[in-house]
Motif scaffolding. Structure first.
Motif, PDB file in Angstrom:
ATOM      1  N   ILE A   1       0.853  -1.312   0.083  1.00 26.88           N
ATOM      2  CA  ILE A   1       0.072  -0.198   0.011  1.00 26.88           C
ATOM      3  C   ILE A   1       1.033   1.212   0.005  1.00 26.88           C
ATOM      4  O   ILE A   1       0.331   2.414  -0.697  1.00 26.88           O
ATOM      5  CB  ILE A   1      -1.080   0.079   1.255  1.00 26.88           C
TER       6      ILE A   1
ATOM      7  N   ASN B   1      -6.369  -2.494   8.652  1.00 23.66           N
ATOM      8  CA  ASN B   1      -6.545  -3.528   7.795  1.00 23.66           C
ATOM      9  C   ASN B   1      -7.880  -3.308   7.360  1.00 23.66           C
ATOM     10  O   ASN B   1      -7.998  -3.814   5.888  1.00 23.66           O
ATOM     11  CB  ASN B   1      -6.447  -4.844   8.556  1.00 23.66           C
TER      12      ASN B   1
ATOM     13  N   LYS C   1      -6.892   0.212   5.029  1.00 20.88           N
ATOM     14  CA  LYS C   1      -5.659   0.088   4.326  1.00 20.88           C
ATOM     15  C   LYS C   1      -4.890   1.453   4.593  1.00 20.88           C
ATOM     16  O   LYS C   1      -3.618   1.144   4.602  1.00 20.88           O
ATOM     17  CB  LYS C   1      -6.080   0.084   2.800  1.00 20.88           C
TER      18      LYS C   1
END
Length: 144
Positions: free
Chosen positions: A46, A90, A93
């Motif tokens: 990410i 999570n 993100k």
């Protein structure tokens, strides 16, 4: 919708606000709009969507704990390793993260709870602030 919410939670370093809406955080903290927030990410994959990590610093960023890196583009990122903080990240993100106080003031629990949309407990005392490093193509400079 999670993108517009402001969460009050125990981060890896302090009690803070987390949101994907930087304008909302700026309004709550009464902070100058030109200042950037630290972007907390849940994985290196990410992080690479946001910026390019200089190749000499890949291992340093991946292995760091409680460390913020200012990338050559001027934005700051923190790769989160803390298990409890990752539970929220999570799902999101990535998110902007900041301390839960007015800009330049100390932490006030009443202020923080009043301005948060979602409060994630338990809230523990503030820990040590994160280390901050500025990354160049080959250089590394400690800021805090």
């Amino acid at each position: 919708m999670l993108k517009d919410k402001v969460f009050l939670t125990q981060t890896d370093t302090t009690i803070g606000f987390i949101s994907q809406n930087a304008d909302r955080l700026t309004q709550i903290k009464q902070r100058p709009p030109y200042k950037h927030y630290i972007t907390a990410v849940n994985s290196q994959k990410i992080l690479q969507c946001f910026t390019r990590i200089p190749s000499t610093h890949h291992n340093r960023v991946r292995r760091s704990k409680k460390t913020t890196f200012i990338m050559p583009n001027g934005h700051s990122y923190r790769l989160i390793q803390d298990i409890h903080h990752l539970l929220l990240l999570n799902r999101l993100k990535w998110a902007y993260t900041t301390s839960a106080n007015l800009s330049g003031s100390n932490y006030d629990e009443a202020f923080a709870k009043e301005h948060a949309d979602v409060i994630i407990t338990p809230l523990q005392t503030s820990k040590q602030a994160s280390k901050i490093y500025k990354l160049g193509k080959t250089t590394l400079k400690r800021i805090r």
